[in-house]
Design a protein around this motif. Sequence first.
Motif, PDB file in Angstrom:
ATOM      1  N   UNK A  62     -29.457  86.367 -15.595  1.00 51.32           N
ATOM      2  CA  UNK A  62     -30.618  86.092 -14.739  1.00 51.32           C
ATOM      3  C   UNK A  62     -30.213  85.096 -13.657  1.00 51.32           C
ATOM      4  N   UNK A  63     -29.498  84.052 -14.040  1.00 54.93           N
ATOM      5  CA  UNK A  63     -29.042  83.025 -13.093  1.00 54.93           C
ATOM      6  C   UNK A  63     -28.183  83.645 -11.995  1.00 54.93           C
ATOM      7  N   UNK A  64     -27.222  84.453 -12.371  1.00 58.03           N
ATOM      8  CA  UNK A  64     -26.302  85.055 -11.395  1.00 58.03           C
ATOM      9  C   UNK A  64     -27.045  86.029 -10.489  1.00 58.03           C
ATOM     10  N   UNK A  65     -27.917  86.825 -11.058  1.00 56.16           N
ATOM     11  CA  UNK A  65     -28.658  87.792 -10.241  1.00 56.16           C
ATOM     12  C   UNK A  65     -29.626  87.092  -9.290  1.00 56.16           C
ATOM     13  N   UNK A  66     -30.263  86.035  -9.738  1.00 53.97           N
ATOM     14  CA  UNK A  66     -31.164  85.282  -8.841  1.00 53.97           C
ATOM     15  C   UNK A  66     -30.379  84.592  -7.732  1.00 53.97           C
ATOM     16  N   UNK A  67     -29.201  84.121  -8.070  1.00 56.05           N
ATOM     17  CA  UNK A  67     -28.356  83.431  -7.093  1.00 56.05           C
ATOM     18  C   UNK A  67     -27.784  84.405  -6.058  1.00 56.05           C
ATOM     19  N   UNK A  68     -27.699  85.665  -6.420  1.00 62.37           N
ATOM     20  CA  UNK A  68     -27.081  86.676  -5.566  1.00 62.37           C
ATOM     21  C   UNK A  68     -28.075  87.723  -5.082  1.00 62.37           C
ATOM     22  N   UNK A  69     -29.296  87.314  -4.833  1.00 64.07           N
ATOM     23  CA  UNK A  69     -30.303  88.249  -4.348  1.00 64.07           C
ATOM     24  C   UNK A  69     -29.925  88.666  -2.925  1.00 64.07           C
ATOM     25  N   UNK A  70     -29.948  89.962  -2.705  1.00 65.81           N
ATOM     26  CA  UNK A  70     -29.623  90.493  -1.388  1.00 65.81           C
ATOM     27  C   UNK A  70     -30.845  90.453  -0.479  1.00 65.81           C
ATOM     28  N   UNK A  71     -30.594  90.251   0.785  1.00 66.14           N
ATOM     29  CA  UNK A  71     -31.665  90.290   1.771  1.00 66.14           C
ATOM     30  C   UNK A  71     -32.122  91.744   1.893  1.00 66.14           C
ATOM     31  N   UNK A  72     -33.410  91.957   1.879  1.00 73.04           N
ATOM     32  CA  UNK A  72     -33.960  93.300   1.974  1.00 73.04           C
ATOM     33  C   UNK A  72     -33.929  93.721   3.442  1.00 73.04           C
ATOM     34  N   UNK A  73     -33.220  94.805   3.740  1.00 72.11           N
ATOM     35  CA  UNK A  73     -33.140  95.235   5.143  1.00 72.11           C
ATOM     36  C   UNK A  73     -34.465  95.814   5.637  1.00 72.11           C
ATOM     37  N   UNK A  74     -34.676  95.713   6.932  1.00 73.92           N
ATOM     38  CA  UNK A  74     -35.839  96.316   7.576  1.00 73.92           C
ATOM     39  C   UNK A  74     -35.371  96.887   8.910  1.00 73.92           C
ATOM     40  N   UNK A  75     -34.742  98.054   8.843  1.00 72.09           N
ATOM     41  CA  UNK A  75     -34.137  98.670  10.028  1.00 72.09           C
ATOM     42  C   UNK A  75     -35.099  99.564  10.782  1.00 72.09           C
ATOM     43  N   UNK A  76     -36.247  99.877  10.162  1.00 68.69           N
ATOM     44  CA  UNK A  76     -37.194 100.787  10.785  1.00 68.69           C
ATOM     45  C   UNK A  76     -37.078 102.210  10.274  1.00 68.69           C
ATOM     46  N   UNK A  77     -36.144 102.454   9.364  1.00 67.44           N
ATOM     47  CA  UNK A  77     -36.008 103.799   8.790  1.00 67.44           C
ATOM     48  C   UNK A  77     -35.588 103.692   7.337  1.00 67.44           C
ATOM     49  N   UNK A  78     -36.143 104.567   6.505  1.00 69.29           N
ATOM     50  CA  UNK A  78     -35.805 104.569   5.083  1.00 69.29           C
ATOM     51  C   UNK A  78     -34.316 104.827   4.892  1.00 69.29           C
ATOM     52  N   UNK A  79     -33.787 105.805   5.606  1.00 65.88           N
ATOM     53  CA  UNK A  79     -32.367 106.140   5.477  1.00 65.88           C
ATOM     54  C   UNK A  79     -31.504 104.907   5.737  1.00 65.88           C
TER      55      UNK A  79
END
Length: 189
Positions: A62-79
């Motif tokens: 849990x610690x490692x996964x919380x520390x390494x959360x990826x930024x959620x992209x918002x490119x304007x397209x699902x693909x």
Amino acid sequence: MPERRRGAALEQALLDAAWDELTAGGYTRFTMDAVVKRAGTSPPVLYRRWSDREDLVRATLVHVLRKNVLKVPDTGSLREDVLTLMREINATRVQLVTVMSVYLASYHLETGTSPAELLDPADTDRKQAVDAIFDRAVARGEAESERLTDRIKALPFDLLRQEILTTYAPAPDRVLEEIVDTIFLPLLR
């Protein structure tokens, strides 16, 4: 004399030491004593927080996964959102995927649990992050919410994980595009 760690700083040091120990030898060689030595502390300090190595492994993940959360992209397209997230996972998470899957095999055998039972995605906010991508796609009209089951939403990431575990290396970009364009997106149409 080194500064004495307390509270959150001490807990982070213990969990970092546990992660280092887990990645060094897997769950089979993972011991509370080895974590104590690596962290430069005493057994009572560790045991006050986690009663056994199973509890410590779960807390470490849990610690490692919380520390390494990826930024959620918002490119304007699902693909592009899915590809961007997959590319980031591919570039930065091969070790994490490997440890979570391969090094913990003995953990699952010993505890009788499956990888899905080890962590609740809500513990690390991963589900909410991925759901944001799909919620935006529905709002843009790129997907119908009825088609976006949890299994469909997980599919591109599950296939990426499988690719990493097959090669123990990042997947070529053409493979990521193939997963998205020929497998995932056609399921939404």
